[in-house]
Design a protein around this motif. Structure first.
Motif, mmCIF file in Angstrom:
data_model
loop_
_atom_site.group_PDB
_atom_site.id
_atom_site.type_symbol
_atom_site.label_atom_id
_atom_site.label_comp_id
_atom_site.label_asym_id
_atom_site.label_seq_id
_atom_site.Cartn_x
_atom_site.Cartn_y
_atom_site.Cartn_z
ATOM 1 N N ARG B 57 0.854 -1.154 -0.184
ATOM 2 C CA ARG B 57 0.011 0.027 0.097
ATOM 3 C C ARG B 57 0.819 1.243 -0.035
ATOM 4 O O ARG B 57 0.651 2.252 -0.683
ATOM 5 C CB ARG B 57 -0.886 -0.101 1.147
ATOM 6 N N TYR B 58 1.980 1.262 0.712
ATOM 7 C CA TYR B 58 3.007 2.559 0.951
ATOM 8 C C TYR B 58 3.296 2.588 -0.620
ATOM 9 O O TYR B 58 3.666 3.744 -0.858
ATOM 10 C CB TYR B 58 3.944 2.316 1.925
ATOM 11 N N GLN B 59 4.090 1.567 -1.084
ATOM 12 C CA GLN B 59 4.765 1.613 -2.358
ATOM 13 C C GLN B 59 3.870 2.057 -3.405
ATOM 14 O O GLN B 59 4.331 2.904 -4.416
ATOM 15 C CB GLN B 59 5.426 0.359 -2.841
ATOM 16 N N SER B 60 2.441 1.615 -3.347
ATOM 17 C CA SER B 60 1.699 1.963 -4.535
ATOM 18 C C SER B 60 0.949 3.109 -4.248
ATOM 19 O O SER B 60 0.236 3.815 -5.427
ATOM 20 C CB SER B 60 0.792 0.734 -5.087
ATOM 21 N N GLN B 61 0.642 3.777 -3.063
ATOM 22 C CA GLN B 61 -0.084 4.940 -3.136
ATOM 23 C C GLN B 61 0.688 5.946 -2.265
ATOM 24 O O GLN B 61 0.487 7.398 -2.569
ATOM 25 C CB GLN B 61 -1.341 4.513 -2.292
ATOM 26 N N GLU B 79 4.597 11.092 6.846
ATOM 27 C CA GLU B 79 3.514 10.553 8.088
ATOM 28 C C GLU B 79 3.523 9.083 8.265
ATOM 29 O O GLU B 79 3.521 8.804 9.301
ATOM 30 C CB GLU B 79 2.103 11.017 7.425
ATOM 31 N N VAL B 80 3.663 8.307 7.298
ATOM 32 C CA VAL B 80 3.940 6.757 7.302
ATOM 33 C C VAL B 80 5.071 6.427 8.321
ATOM 34 O O VAL B 80 5.102 5.884 9.186
ATOM 35 C CB VAL B 80 3.921 6.065 5.935
ATOM 36 N N TYR B 81 6.138 7.215 7.777
ATOM 37 C CA TYR B 81 7.616 7.076 8.539
ATOM 38 C C TYR B 81 7.544 7.552 9.965
ATOM 39 O O TYR B 81 7.814 6.633 10.838
ATOM 40 C CB TYR B 81 8.785 7.977 7.801
ATOM 41 N N GLU B 82 6.863 8.424 10.155
ATOM 42 C CA GLU B 82 6.995 9.206 11.471
ATOM 43 C C GLU B 82 5.814 8.382 12.381
ATOM 44 O O GLU B 82 6.081 8.114 13.636
ATOM 45 C CB GLU B 82 6.603 10.745 11.574
ATOM 46 N N THR B 83 4.643 7.863 11.849
ATOM 47 C CA THR B 83 3.829 7.202 12.591
ATOM 48 C C THR B 83 4.453 5.939 13.079
ATOM 49 O O THR B 83 4.224 5.348 14.205
ATOM 50 C CB THR B 83 2.606 6.671 11.710
ATOM 51 N N SER B 84 5.114 5.168 12.090
ATOM 52 C CA SER B 84 5.800 3.921 12.616
ATOM 53 C C SER B 84 6.840 4.102 13.706
ATOM 54 O O SER B 84 6.876 3.473 14.666
ATOM 55 C CB SER B 84 6.809 3.564 11.286
ATOM 56 N N ALA B 295 10.086 0.851 7.222
ATOM 57 C CA ALA B 295 9.442 1.536 8.514
ATOM 58 C C ALA B 295 7.837 1.092 8.293
ATOM 59 O O ALA B 295 7.535 0.807 9.464
ATOM 60 C CB ALA B 295 9.781 3.010 8.555
ATOM 61 N N ALA B 296 7.497 1.455 7.368
ATOM 62 C CA ALA B 296 5.863 1.187 7.207
ATOM 63 C C ALA B 296 5.707 -0.338 7.414
ATOM 64 O O ALA B 296 4.730 -0.660 8.274
ATOM 65 C CB ALA B 296 5.607 1.400 5.858
ATOM 66 N N GLY B 297 6.294 -1.035 6.977
ATOM 67 C CA GLY B 297 6.208 -2.518 7.210
ATOM 68 C C GLY B 297 6.410 -2.881 8.654
ATOM 69 O O GLY B 297 5.833 -3.599 9.384
ATOM 70 N N LEU B 298 7.527 -2.227 9.405
ATOM 71 C CA LEU B 298 7.767 -2.556 10.829
ATOM 72 C C LEU B 298 6.432 -2.130 11.852
ATOM 73 O O LEU B 298 6.139 -2.656 12.624
ATOM 74 C CB LEU B 298 9.146 -2.012 11.095
#
Lengths: 160, 418
Positions: B57-61, B79-84, B295-298
């Motif tokens: 999802r991260y990679q495609s959106q 946001e994805v990175y910092e939320t992780s 980071a998104a995956g983690l």
């Protein structure tokens, strides 16, 4: 049922009785006297370690060849077979034999089942590793170490 | 998507762990014509579909670079990175996100501390204290900086059960020790270190402690403030996340005083040829474009672990480990290596006169994956006088049938070598 048969077949090919026998009772296991040539072979991925001791006489014949070390059944059996096969060969013959064996083991499996790779029935027992790519290095370690010993290279590794 | 054990967004009942297995696509396949039994999670755990989907999802959106653009995608990626980062901070109960540095993994985290914290403090009078139980990644970085500075690497002993001898380790701590670096759980043997005692003793000498937590984070609840470790290193791929992402936790005041480890973009505020002003924490230690999808995956892996519940995971794995140990002991010729009082998710063993690689190959042939060899812990193997061991390690997705198949697989090994 078919599954069990084919599974057992390639496992049995790998662990032929001859291999198990040499692994349990390796020949020429130990040091050589008379200040032999030595070389050590290491497979850093698995920690296998083989030391080769080698005496070559004035006629360039492999007069003494022993090994010691730790390893799996395949690497110990292969080293044991190596000592019996290469002893009494001329240096150049032995070198060529070892090179041929290594390249044979790295070639894809032959279509013809049981096709002889080398001129010795015993050595051909190593052929079973071809179904197990991760184990080919176990079978070639001692031969590679032998080549390094001939070339006065003290230490060799399966990972280059 | 929540883990599959419950329709409600609550933690699992322990009995429901069997359902959760279907979340892991890698686990649900045949290997060598047998359903896979994966007992090598200590080397790398498998990812649930929820993690794979989040990466996709991260990679495609949402993909763009972080902390740079003013456009929408860059904002989303940030946001994805910092939320992780926030997620990780809460997961280990750190004080704030300044203490959470993204790295490429445990090895990278340890090297960061070695070069940035330790090396400037080292000279021939100084020492770094590790244990005999360490993974190579918690040995070699210290050896390198000791060689470069003339400092000494000293090694606390272990006992025959494969446990650090806590009192002896504590006795080796003095004011010339710059850092104590020890594993939380041994990767080779599963032994749990008595961290509380060691950390208290080290702090009495004002010596900080780095904990290699790679084998611990997915198996037990980590409360970093209660533990009071000064640095804590771990990897995404041993906790249901992807490879190439890891964490260094560091106490904020220690990280503040440390110089940057690597230079590059993102770790600066202002660059001039006369001098550069470094960025604040945590960015000071994150040079270059980071592993954002990692980071998104983690982050998604942590969501998954949280929903399963760390306590439940601990109970589940402990039941399986006890069964595995009991069953292994019934097999003639099997010797258990490492019998720590407190052991988690891992059992090493040998079979008389059979090399571990032969065990590994014959099990693999039956679809059973274990680790064989030295487990990147050669000094541990040397201590036991062994070239290597076979090691079965457990995770959230294993079940009793896995243990049964593994034990049955060993019969085949013994049969071939009979």
């Amino acid at each position: 049922m078919k599954r069990d048969n084919s599974e057992n077949k390639s496992l049995k090919e790998l662990y032929r009785q001859l291999i198990i026998h040499h692994a349990k009772n390796p020949l020429n296991f130990g040091k050589l006297s008379n200040n032999p040539i030595r070389a050590e072979g290491i497979n850093p991925l698995c920690g296998d370690k083989i030391r080769i001791y080698l005496n070559i006489n004035e006629a360039d014949t492999i007069e003494g060849l022993t090994f010691e070390g730790t390893g799996c059944a395949i690497s110990i059996a292969s080293a044991s077979l190596m000592t019996t096969t290469l002893r009494n060969m001329k240096k150049y013959q032995a070198n060529q034999y070892a090179l041929n064996l290594i390249s044979n083991l790295n070639e894809p499996k032959s279509q013809e089942a049981g096709q002889l790779m080398m001129d010795s029935q015993e050595i051909n027992a190593l052929e079973g590793v071809k179904d197990f790519p991760s184990r080919i290095k176990c079978a070639t370690l001692s031969w590679q170490t032998f080549i390094s010993a001939l070339n006065n290279k003290k230490i060799t590794t399966t990972e280059k | 998507m929540n883990p599959s054990f419950s329709e409600k967004n609550e933690t699992a009942d322990i009995g429901e762990f069997g359902l959760l297995r279907k979340d892991f696509p890698t686990i649900n396949q045949e290997i060598n014509e047998h359903p896979l039994v994966y007992l090598d999670s200590a080397a790398s755990s498998q990812m649930p579909q929820q993690v794979i989907d989040e990466i996709s999802r991260y990679q495609s959106q949402d993909h763009s670079n972080v902390h740079r653009g003013i456009h929408t995608l860059s904002h989303r990626a940030t946001e994805v990175y910092e939320t992780s980062r926030q997620n990780i901070c809460e997961f280990i109960n750190a004080k704030n996100t300044n203490e959470i540095i993204f790295t490429s993994g445990t090895t990278d985290s340890i090297n960061l501390v070695a070069h940035s914290y330790c090396k400037p403090k080292l000279d021939p009078s100084k020492k770094i204290l590790i244990s005999h139980l360490e993974h190579h990644s918690n040995i070699v970085p210290w050896q390198l900086i000791c060689e470069q500075t003339g400092a000494s690497l000293i090694v606390a002993p272990i006992d025959n059960n494969g446990q650090i001898i806590t009192e002896q380790l504590i006795g080796m701590i003095d004011s010339n020790v710059v850092l104590v670096a020890i594993s939380h759980i041994s990767n080779a043997l599963g032994s749990v270190t008595s961290l509380n005692k060691i950390i208290d003793a080290a702090h009495q000498h004002e010596v900080p402690v780095l904990v290699d937590g790679a084998q611990a984070v997915s198996h037990m609840k980590i409360d970093i403030q209660a533990l009071n470790a000064d640095f804590y290193a771990f990897s995404g791929h041993k906790m249901l996340g992807p490879t190439g992402i890891g964490i260094l936790y560091g106490k904020e005041h220690l990280l503040e005083d440390m110089p940057p480890y690597q230079g590059g973009g993102d770790m600066i505020l202002e660059v001039k040829f006369t001098g550069t002003v470094y960025n604040d924490l945590p960015y000071k230690f994150e040079a270059g474009t980071p592993n954002i999808s990692g980071a998104a995956g983690l982050g998604a892996a942590i969501d998954y672990l949280n929903q399963a519940g760390m306590h439940n995971i601990e109970v589940h794995e402990n039941i399986l480990l006890n069964k595995m140990i009991t069953d292994l002991q019934t097999i003639d010729g099997v010797e258990l290596i490492g019998r720590a009082e407190n052991q988690v998710a891992v059992q090493s063993f040998t079979i008389k006169d059979i090399h571990s690689h032969d065990i590994g190959t014959i099990l693999d042939h039956q679809g059973i994956a274990i680790r064989t060899g030295h487990h990147c812990a050669m000094p541990v193997m040397e201590f036991f006088g062994l070239p290597g061991t076979a090691r079965a390690s457990l995770s959230i997705y294993n079940n009793e049938e896995d243990v049964d198949r593994f034990i049955k697989g060993l019969d085949k090994v013994i049969e071939i070598f009979a």
